[in-house]
Design an enzyme around this catalytic site. Structure first.
Site, PDB file in Angstrom:
ATOM      1  N   PRO A 135       0.773  -1.236   0.000  1.00  0.00           N
ATOM      2  CA  PRO A 135       0.000   0.000   0.000  1.00  0.00           C
ATOM      3  C   PRO A 135       0.812   1.299   0.000  1.00  0.00           C
ATOM      4  O   PRO A 135       0.771   2.082   0.950  1.00  0.00           O
ATOM      5  CB  PRO A 135      -0.852  -0.126   1.258  1.00  0.00           C
ATOM      6  CG  PRO A 135       0.003  -0.932   2.181  1.00  0.00           C
ATOM      7  CD  PRO A 135       0.735  -1.905   1.303  1.00  0.00           C
ATOM      8  N   CYS A 136       1.517   1.528  -1.084  1.00  0.00           N
ATOM      9  CA  CYS A 136       2.306   2.760  -1.169  1.00  0.00           C
ATOM     10  C   CYS A 136       1.416   3.993  -1.245  1.00  0.00           C
ATOM     11  O   CYS A 136       1.902   5.112  -1.042  1.00  0.00           O
ATOM     12  CB  CYS A 136       3.298   2.700  -2.332  1.00  0.00           C
ATOM     13  SG  CYS A 136       2.560   2.346  -3.908  1.00  0.00           S
TER      14      CYS A 136
END
Length: 168
Positions: A135-136
């Site tokens: 989840p950047c």
């Protein structure tokens, strides 16, 4: 047939592509059109000749769409992440950021043991081939503003807003 296979479908954020090898999922990409995503896949994996397998990957792709549409949905897919040791450390720390939360590039650099490596952390986020799974989108500038997202700031904003609502 062996090698890398992929499938695409639409979701509320546009199009999503999932690619997998024998050892697991190696890419989840977001974009505006399937052609754009297959070009991105070929650019990221230039030594591969991916082939379309919409039937064989249907269940995995549905799981990814579910995670996009309903934050907090667990992805229980086999992963085949490949990257440098530093990228792997950054991606591992990203997975530890809970849905509904955010961190900064600076905080993430400190968490991987190199507080001065803020730009290297940003590059590792940009190199992430697994949208949503790594989840950047949960990484913000130190001032809390949105910055850099490989798949566009509108998608980053939408993902963060969904998570905020789901975890409110």
């Amino acid at each position: 047939m062996t090698g890398m296979r992929y499938a695409t479908t639409q979701c509320s954020l546009g199009w999503v592509l999932l690619a997998a090898r024998e050892d697991g999922v190696c890419a989840i990409l977001l974009g505006d059109a399937p052609e754009e995503l297959t070009k991105d896949l070929q650019k990221r994996f230039p030594r591969e000749t991916p082939w379309e397998d919409g039937v064989g990957l249907r269940a995995w792709l549905a799981q990814v769409v579910e995670a996009i549409e309903r934050p907090g949905t667990a992805l229980t897919l086999p992963w085949a992440e490949r990257g440098t040791r530093f990228q792997q450390r950054v991606w591992r720390e990203l997975k530890a950021v809970p849905a509904g939360s955010t961190t900064s590039y600076r905080e993430l650099a400190a968490r991987v043991g190199n507080p001065k490596a803020v730009r290297a952390v940003a590059r590792a986020c940009a190199a992430n081939p697994l949208a949503v799974a790594v989840p950047c989108h949960r990484v913000l500038r130190v001032d809390g503003e949105l910055a850099g997202y490989r798949w566009g700031l509108d998608r980053k904003r939408a993902l963060l807003e969904r998570e905020a609502l789901a975890w409110a």
